[in-house]
Write a protein that holds these residues in place. Structure first.
Motif, PDB file in Angstrom:
ATOM      1  N   LEU A 138      23.154  42.899 -62.457  1.00 18.99           N
ATOM      2  CA  LEU A 138      22.193  43.492 -63.381  1.00 18.99           C
ATOM      3  C   LEU A 138      20.893  42.703 -63.494  1.00 18.99           C
ATOM      4  O   LEU A 138      19.815  43.276 -63.575  1.00 18.99           O
ATOM      5  CB  LEU A 138      22.847  43.619 -64.766  1.00 18.99           C
ATOM      6  CG  LEU A 138      22.065  44.302 -65.884  1.00 18.99           C
ATOM      7  CD1 LEU A 138      21.866  45.760 -65.555  1.00 18.99           C
ATOM      8  CD2 LEU A 138      22.772  44.146 -67.219  1.00 18.99           C
ATOM      9  N   ALA A 139      20.996  41.382 -63.511  1.00 17.31           N
ATOM     10  CA  ALA A 139      19.818  40.557 -63.804  1.00 17.31           C
ATOM     11  C   ALA A 139      19.385  39.692 -62.631  1.00 17.31           C
ATOM     12  O   ALA A 139      18.759  38.655 -62.827  1.00 17.31           O
ATOM     13  CB  ALA A 139      20.102  39.677 -65.016  1.00 17.31           C
ATOM     14  N   VAL A 177      15.214  42.522 -60.923  1.00 18.16           N
ATOM     15  CA  VAL A 177      14.542  42.641 -62.223  1.00 18.16           C
ATOM     16  C   VAL A 177      13.055  42.928 -62.044  1.00 18.16           C
ATOM     17  O   VAL A 177      12.473  43.737 -62.780  1.00 18.16           O
ATOM     18  CB  VAL A 177      14.735  41.350 -63.049  1.00 18.16           C
ATOM     19  CG1 VAL A 177      13.841  41.362 -64.292  1.00 18.16           C
ATOM     20  CG2 VAL A 177      16.191  41.210 -63.468  1.00 18.16           C
ATOM     21  N   LYS A 214      13.788  48.304 -70.438  1.00 20.73           N
ATOM     22  CA  LYS A 214      13.643  47.283 -71.479  1.00 20.73           C
ATOM     23  C   LYS A 214      12.783  46.131 -70.992  1.00 20.73           C
ATOM     24  O   LYS A 214      11.861  45.683 -71.699  1.00 20.73           O
ATOM     25  CB  LYS A 214      15.025  46.775 -71.901  1.00 20.73           C
ATOM     26  CG  LYS A 214      14.995  45.766 -73.046  1.00 20.73           C
ATOM     27  CD  LYS A 214      14.506  46.383 -74.334  1.00 20.73           C
ATOM     28  CE  LYS A 214      14.600  45.404 -75.481  1.00 20.73           C
ATOM     29  NZ  LYS A 214      14.076  45.966 -76.746  1.00 20.73           N
ATOM     30  N   ILE A 215      13.063  45.652 -69.788  1.00 20.40           N
ATOM     31  CA  ILE A 215      12.303  44.513 -69.275  1.00 20.40           C
ATOM     32  C   ILE A 215      10.854  44.919 -69.012  1.00 20.40           C
ATOM     33  O   ILE A 215       9.925  44.122 -69.165  1.00 20.40           O
ATOM     34  CB  ILE A 215      12.950  43.929 -67.983  1.00 20.40           C
ATOM     35  CG1 ILE A 215      12.410  42.529 -67.680  1.00 20.40           C
ATOM     36  CG2 ILE A 215      12.735  44.841 -66.795  1.00 20.40           C
ATOM     37  CD1 ILE A 215      12.840  41.486 -68.653  1.00 20.40           C
ATOM     38  N   LEU A 252      22.305  50.715 -63.206  1.00 19.33           N
ATOM     39  CA  LEU A 252      22.336  49.624 -64.185  1.00 19.33           C
ATOM     40  C   LEU A 252      21.031  48.826 -64.174  1.00 19.33           C
ATOM     41  O   LEU A 252      20.465  48.530 -65.228  1.00 19.33           O
ATOM     42  CB  LEU A 252      23.518  48.692 -63.904  1.00 19.33           C
ATOM     43  CG  LEU A 252      24.916  49.241 -64.186  1.00 19.33           C
ATOM     44  CD1 LEU A 252      25.972  48.234 -63.768  1.00 19.33           C
ATOM     45  CD2 LEU A 252      25.075  49.593 -65.653  1.00 19.33           C
ATOM     46  N   VAL A 253      20.566  48.472 -62.974  1.00 21.02           N
ATOM     47  CA  VAL A 253      19.363  47.646 -62.870  1.00 21.02           C
ATOM     48  C   VAL A 253      18.155  48.354 -63.467  1.00 21.02           C
ATOM     49  O   VAL A 253      17.394  47.766 -64.235  1.00 21.02           O
ATOM     50  CB  VAL A 253      19.088  47.281 -61.395  1.00 21.02           C
ATOM     51  CG1 VAL A 253      17.707  46.653 -61.237  1.00 21.02           C
ATOM     52  CG2 VAL A 253      20.150  46.308 -60.879  1.00 21.02           C
ATOM     53  N   VAL A 281      19.607  50.590 -67.375  1.00 22.54           N
ATOM     54  CA  VAL A 281      20.000  49.781 -68.531  1.00 22.54           C
ATOM     55  C   VAL A 281      19.020  48.647 -68.767  1.00 22.54           C
ATOM     56  O   VAL A 281      18.607  48.377 -69.899  1.00 22.54           O
ATOM     57  CB  VAL A 281      21.426  49.211 -68.326  1.00 22.54           C
ATOM     58  CG1 VAL A 281      21.794  48.280 -69.464  1.00 22.54           C
ATOM     59  CG2 VAL A 281      22.440  50.347 -68.208  1.00 22.54           C
ATOM     60  N   PHE A 282      18.600  47.992 -67.699  1.00 28.04           N
ATOM     61  CA  PHE A 282      17.792  46.781 -67.816  1.00 28.04           C
ATOM     62  C   PHE A 282      16.311  47.022 -67.543  1.00 28.04           C
ATOM     63  O   PHE A 282      15.448  46.411 -68.167  1.00 28.04           O
ATOM     64  CB  PHE A 282      18.335  45.732 -66.845  1.00 28.04           C
ATOM     65  CG  PHE A 282      17.997  44.315 -67.217  1.00 28.04           C
ATOM     66  CD1 PHE A 282      18.543  43.723 -68.335  1.00 28.04           C
ATOM     67  CD2 PHE A 282      17.127  43.582 -66.437  1.00 28.04           C
ATOM     68  CE1 PHE A 282      18.236  42.415 -68.675  1.00 28.04           C
ATOM     69  CE2 PHE A 282      16.817  42.274 -66.762  1.00 28.04           C
ATOM     70  CZ  PHE A 282      17.374  41.694 -67.890  1.00 28.04           C
ATOM     71  N   GLY A 302      12.136  46.397 -61.956  1.00 27.26           N
ATOM     72  CA  GLY A 302      12.088  47.028 -63.267  1.00 27.26           C
ATOM     73  C   GLY A 302      10.767  46.816 -63.968  1.00 27.26           C
ATOM     74  O   GLY A 302      10.381  47.603 -64.837  1.00 27.26           O
TER      75      GLY A 302
END
Length: 377
Positions: free
Chosen positions: A254-255, A260, A101-102, A93-94, A97-98, A263
């Motif tokens: 996730l955030a 983050v 994008k980040i 997920l980290v 999914v995230f 990511g």
């Protein structure tokens, strides 16, 4: 009185981590760009797949993975394992999914931290500064909990005082985080993740040997603690707890700022995809084995909780002490100590970036702009 045989492996490991940070700092000097903040706080977008996977796993895993979680599994049974295994989705997920994008957003706006993204999105220095403040405040509480858990384990296994453990961990972690920056932390995190897996393997093997084998331990549990085999553990694990914990330790991670930033830091899409695969397998194995050890330790520590200080945090240290000799015990506790220092180093780096990059350097930039405007006018 402390046992130096227990302490020696831990001390050597911490010194090795310090040496790695110095080496990373020295080896990276030719790769540095003119952007100090980007190089120091996110490693200049240079992380490969393996290091990215392991630093994400190590950052997410903490002393609770080795102490609190297994202790609750000893008390509750397999229900706690069924709840904890949702953590297998965390890295996917980290990063999946995230993360991508980040990363795209951060490269587009030249963001280095999650606060940079917030500032750019909402065009508000007040919101960005408040976010930085909250990150630092909450991270301080988390770091205290990490140090306390590791120091208690250190005291129980080595015999040296709680304060000795706190001082040793605190000084070395702060020093190697300061020296190595993000890249140094990422590499040492990867080493920590490997140390965690090795420690779990040693503890699992020694525990089975001390308990007379898996079948013997399970026969004892099924005969004397049958409720530990039920998913709901006769009311100790209600469905509402499952749902809330799955959300808390699965989706809602996730955030997390310290995750983050991983990511943001990867080198390319290939590295990201590789990290997703390696990280998911690693965190799944780590969570499964650590919590399973907690369940099976019921066949080693057979008395009620009052006999173990009325704290589930004492279960893992006592299992280590009871099932292996001093040298192997010292090697084994490197795992949970590695989980502590890897988490704390990431939190320290995120906190320092919030204070230095997101608040102080931002204010300096604004003042420089104001001075330049005054000169023009």
């Amino acid at each position: 009185m402390g046992n130096w045989v227990n302490l020696l492996p831990v001390f050597c490991f911490l010194m090795f981590m310090l040496g790695v940070s110095f080496y990373i700092q020295y080896a990276s000097r030719k790769e540095r760009s003119t952007n100090f903040a980007r190089d120091y706080f996110i490693g200049g977008y240079s992380l490969g797949g393996f290091v990215l996977a392991m630093t994400t796993v190590a950052t997410y895993s903490s002393v609770s993975t080795f102490v609190g979680g297994p202790g609750m599994a000893w008390l509750v049974g397999y229900g706690w394992l069924y709840m904890a295994i949702v953590q297998v989705v965390v890295v996917f997920l980290v990063l999946g999914v995230f993360g991508k994008k980040i990363s795209m957003i951060s490269r587009k706006i030249n963001a280095i931290t999650v606060i940079d993204v917030i500032r750019n999105r909402y065009q508000s220095d007040f919101l960005a500064n408040m976010s930085a403040l909250f990150i630092v405040l909450f991270f301080c509480g988390t770091m205290v909990a990490q140090f306390v858990g590791a120091a208690k384990l250190f005291e129980a296994v080595t015999g040296f005082s709680y304060l000795t453990g706190l001082t040793l961990f605190g000084l070395i972690v702060v020093f190697y985080t300061t020296v190595g920056g993000f890249k140094g932390v990422a590499v040492t995190d990867a080493i920590c993740a490997i140390a965690m897996l090795v420690g779990l393997g040693i503890l699992f093997t020694s525990m089975l040997n001390a308990g007379g084998g898996y079948d013997n331990i399970m026969e004892y549990i099924s005969t004397n603690h049958h409720d530990m085999l039920e998913p709901l553990s006769q009311g100790k694990m209600p469905v509402s707890l499952y749902i809330s914990q799955w959300l808390l330790v699965g989706i809602c991670t996730l955030a997390l700022p310290q995750s983050v930033v991983r990511g943001i830091s990867f080198k390319d899409t290939k590295a990201l995809h590789k990290a997703m695969l390696i990280g998911t397998i690693t965190i799944g194995a780590m969570t499964l084995v650590a919590t399973w050890i907690g369940v099976l330790s019921k066949g080693i520590l057979m008395e009620d909780l009052a006999a173990y200080g009325n704290s589930v945090d004492n279960i893992t240290p006592l299992t280590i002490v009871k099932t292996m000799g001093p040298l192997w015990a010292g090697i084994t506790i490197i795992g949970p100590i590695a989980a502590t220092v890897s988490t704390v180093s990431s939190l320290l780096l995120s906190s320092s970036s919030s204070i230095i990059k997101d608040v102080y350097m931002r204010e300096m930039e604004k003042r420089n702009v104001e001075v330049s405007n005054d000169k023009i006018t």
